[in-house]
Design an enzyme around this catalytic site. Structure first.
Site, PDB file in Angstrom:
ATOM      1  N   TYR A 132       0.840  -1.205   0.000  1.00  0.00           N
ATOM      2  CA  TYR A 132       0.000   0.000   0.000  1.00  0.00           C
ATOM      3  C   TYR A 132       0.875   1.255   0.000  1.00  0.00           C
ATOM      4  O   TYR A 132       0.704   2.149  -0.830  1.00  0.00           O
ATOM      5  CB  TYR A 132      -0.899  -0.021   1.239  1.00  0.00           C
ATOM      6  CG  TYR A 132      -1.914   1.098   1.296  1.00  0.00           C
ATOM      7  CD1 TYR A 132      -2.881   1.242   0.307  1.00  0.00           C
ATOM      8  CD2 TYR A 132      -1.921   1.997   2.358  1.00  0.00           C
ATOM      9  CE1 TYR A 132      -3.831   2.263   0.385  1.00  0.00           C
ATOM     10  CE2 TYR A 132      -2.863   3.016   2.437  1.00  0.00           C
ATOM     11  CZ  TYR A 132      -3.820   3.145   1.444  1.00  0.00           C
ATOM     12  OH  TYR A 132      -4.754   4.156   1.518  1.00  0.00           O
ATOM     13  N   ASP A 133       1.833   1.292   0.915  1.00  0.00           N
ATOM     14  CA  ASP A 133       2.650   2.499   1.074  1.00  0.00           C
ATOM     15  C   ASP A 133       3.408   2.825  -0.210  1.00  0.00           C
ATOM     16  O   ASP A 133       3.396   3.962  -0.689  1.00  0.00           O
ATOM     17  CB  ASP A 133       3.667   2.319   2.219  1.00  0.00           C
ATOM     18  CG  ASP A 133       3.008   1.986   3.551  1.00  0.00           C
ATOM     19  OD1 ASP A 133       1.798   1.691   3.555  1.00  0.00           O
ATOM     20  OD2 ASP A 133       3.700   2.010   4.580  1.00  0.00           O
ATOM     21  N   LYS A 171       2.855   6.569  15.876  1.00  0.00           N
ATOM     22  CA  LYS A 171       2.232   7.885  16.059  1.00  0.00           C
ATOM     23  C   LYS A 171       1.731   8.369  14.720  1.00  0.00           C
ATOM     24  O   LYS A 171       2.389   8.139  13.700  1.00  0.00           O
ATOM     25  CB  LYS A 171       3.279   8.904  16.515  1.00  0.00           C
ATOM     26  CG  LYS A 171       3.678   8.817  17.952  1.00  0.00           C
ATOM     27  CD  LYS A 171       4.761   9.852  18.190  1.00  0.00           C
ATOM     28  CE  LYS A 171       4.977  10.028  19.689  1.00  0.00           C
ATOM     29  NZ  LYS A 171       5.721  11.224  19.968  1.00  0.00           N
ATOM     30  N   GLY A 186      -1.424  -4.342  20.499  1.00  0.00           N
ATOM     31  CA  GLY A 186      -0.309  -3.812  21.283  1.00  0.00           C
ATOM     32  C   GLY A 186      -0.829  -3.362  22.641  1.00  0.00           C
ATOM     33  O   GLY A 186      -1.831  -3.885  23.144  1.00  0.00           O
TER      34      GLY A 186
END
Ligand code: UDP
Length: 322
Positions: free
Chosen positions: A145-146, A274, A205
């Protein structure tokens, strides 16, 4: 304008289609329905300025009607979807983008690419500004995707530089709202679905990773403004209000009115720690910023999902009887 929207049956594509029709434009909607759904456009059937073509834009796609704009929102976009369809994801970003750019070039039309905050990967700069080049694992599971979107951005810029095409690139951050697929694996529909069913909320996580959630109507407004602007370099579109996934889980519990427990699961590989957009550029250039806060956005989204679940439940006994 006559606008060609690829990926129009998807979550954001269908909301953008609604908005552009409401603004008086004519829309030809294209989708191969790999992850999109006809149901997202069902309400437009019979609309005099709307037409749907089921088409894979990576295949031979000769579109020979003049258009004023081509909007490229076609791609699997949830991690679950693109991990299931890595090849299709790479192809739609590469071949699909090339085919749409060729159509825009043929008709001297505007071109808008829906790119993504995933271009920044697991970012080392926070919040993310458009001038940051990112920290992407080029061979990890998310790379399909990236890198596909990064290639699509590069191709879009090349068409602008070589042919002078009027291009825009939106880097879209986490967006949510009605018409997301309940089972697309993304955190917003997953938590809402789980909370409405009284099941544990699955936090990956320890839940300390952050995201910034933008309500879909805000995002669509940003896309519409960007589409008309002269800015050729990428522009971040997203809500800069950042929260941890654990805080978000608590927010969903509160909004649904349940206290179902939280179940911790392993963090997927390369999951960004983040994410928050710096939207100074969008504010300055487009006079745009999000208006819908998370509480209100969640309320609207939860109401939509409740309705869908009730409708599905009322259909089920009839099907069983048949
Ligand atoms: N996530 C989670 N539980 C879920 C689905 C996602 O904790 O059931 C986390 C995921 O690990 C990520 C964040 O929520 O840190 C946002 O994930 P999503 O798939 O919505 O989109 P992403 O921002 O990763 O593209």
């Amino acid at each position: 304008m006559h606008l060609l929207i690829a990926g129009a049956a998807g979550f954001i594509g269908s909301h953008l289609t609604d908005r552009l029709l409401a603004d008086g434009h004519t829309v030809t909607a294209v989708d191969n329905l790999l992850t999109g759904s006809r149901a997202n456009l069902a309400h437009l059937e019979g609309h005099p300025r709307f037409r749907f073509i089921e088409q894979d834009i990576t295949k031979n796609f000769d579109f020979d009607e003049p258009v004023d704009g081509v909007l490229h929102l076609a791609s699997p976009a949830s991690p679950k979807d693109y991990l299931e369809h890595p090849l299709e994801t790479l192809e739609v970003g590469a071949v699909g983008t090339r085919n749409l750019l060729a159509i825009a070039h043929r008709f001297n039309a505007r071109f808008l690419l829906a790119s993504t905050s995933e271009c920044y990967g697991d970012p080392l700069v926070h919040p993310q500004v458009e001038t940051y080049w990112g920290n992407v694992n080029p061979v990890g599971p998310r790379s399909c995707y990236d890198e596909s979107k990064r290639f699509a951005e590069a191709l879009t810029m090349a068409y602008h530089r070589v042919w002078g095409l009027r291009t825009n690139i939106a880097r879209i951050f986490n967006t949510y709202g009605p018409r997301m697929k309940l089972d697309d694996g993304r955190v917003v529909p997953s938590f809402i679905d789980q909370a409405l069913r009284g099941q544990p909320l699955t936090v990956f996580g320890d839940g300390s990773q952050t995201r910034s959630f933008c309500y879909v109507s805000d995002l669509v407004e940003g896309l519409c403004r960007l589409m008309l602007s002269d800015e050729r370099y990428p522009v971040n579109l997203g809500n800069p209000s950042e929260i941890t996934i654990l805080e978000f889980a608590n927010g969903v519990q509160k909004a649904v009115g349940t206290d179902c427990r939280i179940e911790f699961r392993p963090l997927p590989q390369d999951d960004p720690k983040k994410r928050r957009p710096d939207i100074t550029k969008a504010r300055t250039l487009l006079g745009w910023e999000p208006k819908v806060g998370l509480e209100e956005g969640l309320r609207l989204t939860i109401a939509h999902f409740r309705e869908k679940m009730t409708a599905a439940a009322s259909v089920r006994p009839a099907q069983n009887a048949g």
